[in-house]
Write an enzyme that holds these catalytic residues in place. Structure first.
Site, PDB file in Angstrom:
ATOM      1  N   CYS A 161       4.305  -3.676  -0.199  1.00  0.00           N
ATOM      2  CA  CYS A 161       3.711  -3.010   0.962  1.00  0.00           C
ATOM      3  C   CYS A 161       4.257  -1.607   1.236  1.00  0.00           C
ATOM      4  O   CYS A 161       3.472  -0.719   1.601  1.00  0.00           O
ATOM      5  CB  CYS A 161       3.793  -3.894   2.200  1.00  0.00           C
ATOM      6  SG  CYS A 161       5.164  -5.020   2.285  1.00  0.00           S
TER       7      CYS A 161
ATOM      8  N   ARG B 163      13.063 -10.798  -6.576  1.00  0.00           N
ATOM      9  CA  ARG B 163      13.840 -11.377  -5.482  1.00  0.00           C
ATOM     10  C   ARG B 163      15.043 -12.099  -6.093  1.00  0.00           C
ATOM     11  O   ARG B 163      14.893 -12.811  -7.100  1.00  0.00           O
ATOM     12  CB  ARG B 163      13.018 -12.396  -4.685  1.00  0.00           C
ATOM     13  CG  ARG B 163      11.632 -11.906  -4.285  1.00  0.00           C
ATOM     14  CD  ARG B 163      11.594 -11.260  -2.919  1.00  0.00           C
ATOM     15  NE  ARG B 163      10.262 -10.751  -2.612  1.00  0.00           N
ATOM     16  CZ  ARG B 163       9.300 -11.489  -2.058  1.00  0.00           C
ATOM     17  NH1 ARG B 163       9.521 -12.751  -1.759  1.00  0.00           N
ATOM     18  NH2 ARG B 163       8.122 -10.945  -1.799  1.00  0.00           N
TER      19      ARG B 163
ATOM     20  N   GLN C 125       2.400 -10.684  -7.496  1.00  0.00           N
ATOM     21  CA  GLN C 125       1.539 -11.033  -6.368  1.00  0.00           C
ATOM     22  C   GLN C 125       0.147 -10.435  -6.571  1.00  0.00           C
ATOM     23  O   GLN C 125       0.016  -9.300  -7.028  1.00  0.00           O
ATOM     24  CB  GLN C 125       2.128 -10.497  -5.070  1.00  0.00           C
ATOM     25  CG  GLN C 125       3.467 -11.112  -4.685  1.00  0.00           C
ATOM     26  CD  GLN C 125       4.052 -10.464  -3.445  1.00  0.00           C
ATOM     27  OE1 GLN C 125       4.156  -9.245  -3.371  1.00  0.00           O
ATOM     28  NE2 GLN C 125       4.429 -11.271  -2.465  1.00  0.00           N
TER      29      GLN C 125
ATOM     30  N   ASP D 117      -1.729  -8.886  -4.681  1.00  0.00           N
ATOM     31  CA  ASP D 117      -1.444  -8.295  -3.382  1.00  0.00           C
ATOM     32  C   ASP D 117      -2.526  -7.302  -2.972  1.00  0.00           C
ATOM     33  O   ASP D 117      -3.155  -6.657  -3.822  1.00  0.00           O
ATOM     34  CB  ASP D 117      -0.104  -7.556  -3.463  1.00  0.00           C
ATOM     35  CG  ASP D 117       0.710  -7.701  -2.194  1.00  0.00           C
ATOM     36  OD1 ASP D 117       0.166  -8.207  -1.210  1.00  0.00           O
ATOM     37  OD2 ASP D 117       1.892  -7.329  -2.214  1.00  0.00           O
TER      38      ASP D 117
ATOM     39  N   HIS E 230      -3.285  -4.508   0.645  1.00  0.00           N
ATOM     40  CA  HIS E 230      -2.985  -4.074   2.008  1.00  0.00           C
ATOM     41  C   HIS E 230      -4.185  -3.290   2.512  1.00  0.00           C
ATOM     42  O   HIS E 230      -4.633  -2.337   1.870  1.00  0.00           O
ATOM     43  CB  HIS E 230      -1.701  -3.251   2.034  1.00  0.00           C
ATOM     44  CG  HIS E 230      -0.523  -4.069   1.609  1.00  0.00           C
ATOM     45  ND1 HIS E 230      -0.085  -4.104   0.301  1.00  0.00           N
ATOM     46  CD2 HIS E 230       0.255  -4.935   2.293  1.00  0.00           C
ATOM     47  CE1 HIS E 230       0.930  -4.945   0.209  1.00  0.00           C
ATOM     48  NE2 HIS E 230       1.157  -5.460   1.397  1.00  0.00           N
TER      49      HIS E 230
ATOM     50  N   LYS F 284       1.292 -14.574  10.467  1.00  0.00           N
ATOM     51  CA  LYS F 284       0.439 -14.746   9.300  1.00  0.00           C
ATOM     52  C   LYS F 284      -0.345 -16.044   9.384  1.00  0.00           C
ATOM     53  O   LYS F 284      -0.007 -16.950  10.149  1.00  0.00           O
ATOM     54  CB  LYS F 284       1.267 -14.707   8.016  1.00  0.00           C
ATOM     55  CG  LYS F 284       2.436 -15.668   7.973  1.00  0.00           C
ATOM     56  CD  LYS F 284       3.247 -15.506   6.696  1.00  0.00           C
ATOM     57  CE  LYS F 284       4.427 -16.478   6.673  1.00  0.00           C
ATOM     58  NZ  LYS F 284       5.077 -16.536   5.363  1.00  0.00           N
TER      59      LYS F 284
ATOM     60  N   HIS G 130      -1.975  -7.629   5.381  1.00  0.00           N
ATOM     61  CA  HIS G 130      -1.465  -8.013   4.065  1.00  0.00           C
ATOM     62  C   HIS G 130      -2.235  -9.263   3.639  1.00  0.00           C
ATOM     63  O   HIS G 130      -2.440 -10.170   4.455  1.00  0.00           O
ATOM     64  CB  HIS G 130       0.019  -8.392   4.120  1.00  0.00           C
ATOM     65  CG  HIS G 130       0.912  -7.382   4.769  1.00  0.00           C
ATOM     66  ND1 HIS G 130       1.969  -6.787   4.110  1.00  0.00           N
ATOM     67  CD2 HIS G 130       0.946  -6.881   6.036  1.00  0.00           C
ATOM     68  CE1 HIS G 130       2.598  -5.977   4.937  1.00  0.00           C
ATOM     69  NE2 HIS G 130       2.001  -6.013   6.114  1.00  0.00           N
TER      70      HIS G 130
END
Length: 648
Positions: free
Chosen positions: A339, A368, A386, A388, A390, A474, A520
């Site tokens: 992000c 991570r 991910q 992902d 945004h 979320k 997100h």
């Protein structure tokens, strides 16, 4: 009198001080036998707590999540009580309920070791204590008195917990039999409801999760109100072993791990890479009507980027250590989130209200630092990708955009047959707001936006406090697989905070400068976790459009290898994925081996097939068999794939 409102909206009046159990008894004796706890105005509590004011009530059975949590929480205390009797001098750490059962972290006295060999005697002692049907008694004590009590009992970890973690004032303890524990509850009224018990595993766990502190023994268990439920659970565990994605992934040659490469770092093999690329292609096809713009961002970023975003302060302990370069004060981090990079993409040029929504997508690989003891196949790794995106929107666009993302996730789930799922609104913990960034007003606005979107879509969603991301609430999608296990996959998050921290803005219709809202979203969650869940859900029998090998061509002998090559060449032209098993083995062995590889179709070719341009089809799992022209078989494959993808 107090007015009690039930979930269906009906209202009854009771005497002040009525309990949840008495309310259940007033409805039916059967309900009173089955109920294990209750919810009063949204807070789960024991059945014997008096209700002194008008309240909304929910009555929870074991089948409810709240009921299971209460049942297993009490079972954790029962485990501790049994250990206290079996192992004099044992020290107790934390003992919570978890998604499937409970555990207790303990420190046996010097010279004592608890291993799998001890499980039967621990189970026997727990059952013996449960049969006593000991009442679980809640007590409020002053913090100073609690410290004295646990010091007198020699429980140094409990004393440390009280001293460091609990505020001054009154705290609660629960006692059954000779065992007393610190606890906020709730609990069963007594231990007698715990009928079936299984200690499942033992592991090491650092006190307070700190690798610099002493290692304790973590004992896991599960319990049920009926033996039949335990038998069904153990049967499910056996089925889960057969479906283990690590085992199937190895058999199907999808992925591997190498200690030389590093723990928790998956390597996608050719067949797994093909599968992964098809997952990405599917999502790109789903997103095409929604006008997403795909980007690629670096796998590292300046530490200052994550200080700005708040990830360093709130997530730094879960990230890999910073990377220092020879340049003075130049510090980088392996990317833990996509992000912040996408915020920079947004800010690269002025934006107008006409540009919004702006949808930025990326199959972004992040890193991570998971503790080695928590790594597990593809479900818990140290690097993952991910799916992902945004989405930057105006405030008036939040609900509509949130709803369109729900549509995307539901479309993806339908394609994979994930039709048994629950939605969960993950809220911040109102008692620990320091873990989060942003004002109370922003949090209330963003949480309400999710509630309204769910209501608009007719999506029933339960609310859970304390599960929000540090920057916003979320909506998580919890999928139940073929054997009833719950997995968290798709997620959507509303974020009013990061755009402010990055000073993002757009020019509104009245020429004023305003801050966009950021959504997100990740329908898969991550390609690694999604693949693991899909493997275990299907036991490796992927949908035909996705499976790495759709067809195995099995020549009866080497005399027919040339014809097998001709069949494969035709399939290649028709985009049918096939390979030839031309090993010098009997046809029965070839069939068995390709069954293990979970190839959906096997085509046996010999003299008759070669002479007439035919193939003899066998469906995986010993199903349908038929002889047909290779052209007809190729069309069958294409029709089946088209049917599976008809909603995309």
């Amino acid at each position: 009198m107090v007015k009690i409102t039930f979930p269906d909206g009906s209202v009854r009046e009771y005497e002040q001080g009525v309990t949840g159990l008495q309310i259940a008894e007033s409805i039916s004796p059967a309900l009173a036998r089955d109920v294990v706890c209750c919810g009063i105005n949204g807070k789960t509590t024991e059945l014997n707590r008096p209700i002194n004011e008008d309240s909304a009530i929910q009555l929870f059975k074991f089948d409810d999540e709240e009921g299971k949590h209460t049942f297993w929480h009490t079972s954790a205390h029962l485990l501790a009580e049994a250990l206290q009797e079996l192992y004099p001098g044992i020290q107790f750490g934390f003992g919570p309920a978890v998604e499937n059962g409970f555990f207790y972290d303990v420190m046996p006295a010097e010279g004592q070791v608890i291993s799998e060999n001890d499980f039967p005697k621990i189970e026997a002692k727990m059952k013996e204590l449960a049969k006593k049907n000991e009442p679980v008694v809640r007590r409020e004590v002053a913090k100073a008195d609690a410290i004295k009590e646990f010091e007198a009992a020699g429980q140094q970890y409990k004393v440390e917990h009280i001293s460091l973690d609990l505020e001054d004032g009154t705290i609660t303890t629960y006692t059954q039999g000779a065992f007393t524990d610190l606890c906020r509850g709730p609990h069963l009224l007594s231990t007698g409801n715990i009928k079936a018990i299984k200690i499942t595993s033992v592991a090491g766990a650092f006190w307070r999760g700190d690798a610099k502190r002493e290692q304790m023994t973590r004992i896991y268990g599960i319990s049920f109100p009926k033996k039949k439920m335990l038998d069904e659970y153990l049967q499910m565990l056996e089925e889960a072993k057969k479906r283990d994605h690590r085992k199937i992934g190895k058999e199907m040659e999808l992925f591997m791990f190498s200690d030389r490469v590093g723990k928790g770092l998956p390597i996608w093999l050719p067949k797994g890479t093909e599968l992964r690329l098809r997952l990405q292609d599917l999502l790109r096809r789903v997103l095409k009507p929604y006008n997403y713009q795909e980007v690629i961002t670096p796998g590292i970023g300046s530490k200052n980027l994550y200080i700005t975003s708040g990830h360093w302060a709130h997530y730094g302990k879960d990230a890999f250590q910073p990377i220092e370069t020879p340049e003075e004060d130049e510090i980088y981090m392996l990317k833990p989130m996509n992000c912040p990079h996408h915020c920079e993409v947004y800010s690269r040029k002025p934006r107008s209200y006409k540009d919004l929504p702006l949808r930025i997508a990326e199959f972004g690989t992040v890193f991570r630092y998971e503790k080695s003891g928590e790594l597990h196949g593809l479900t818990r790794v140290r690097t993952f990708t991910q799916d992902d995106a945004h989405i930057f929107v105006r405030s008036d666009q939040v609900k509509a955009e949130f709803e369109s993302v729900i549509d995307i996730i539901q479309k993806v789930f339908a394609t994979f047959g994930f039709d048994n799922y629950e939605a969960q609104i993950s809220l911040r913990d109102p008692k620990d707001t320091e873990k989060y960034i942003g004002s109370d007003e922003i949090w209330e606005e963003s949480q309400n936006a999710i509630r309204e979107a769910c209501k608009e879509k007719g999506l029933q969603a339960r609310e859970v406090e304390g599960e929000a991301a540090f920057y916003g609430p979320k909506l998580d999608f919890m999928v139940k697989d073929a054997i009833g296990r719950r997995w968290q996959l798709g997620t959507i998050q509303v974020d009013y905070n990061l755009p402010q921290r990055f000073h993002l803005e757009y020019t509104a219709e009245d020429n004023s400068k305003k801050t966009p809202v950021m959504i997100h979203r990740a329908p898969f969650g991550s390609l690694e976790r999604f693949t693991a869940v899909l493997i275990e859900h299907t036991a490796g029998h992927f949908p035909l459009w996705l499976t790495p090998d759709q067809v195995a061509i099995l020549p009866i002998s080497e005399k027919y290898n040339d014809y097998a090559q001709k069949v494969k060449a035709y399939f290649d032209d028709q985009d049918v994925r096939a390979y030839i098993d031309d090993r010098n083995e009997k046809i029965g062995r070839k069939i068995r081996d390709n069954e293990l590889k979970r190839v959906p179709y096997m085509l046996v070719v010999g003299e008759k097939e070669a002479a007439d341009g035919l193939v003899s089809m066998r469906v995986q799992g010993g199903g349908e068999q038929a002889t047909m022209k290779m052209e007809d078989f190729a069309q069958r494959i294409k029709d089946e794939v088209a049917e599976q993808l008809k909603n995309i």
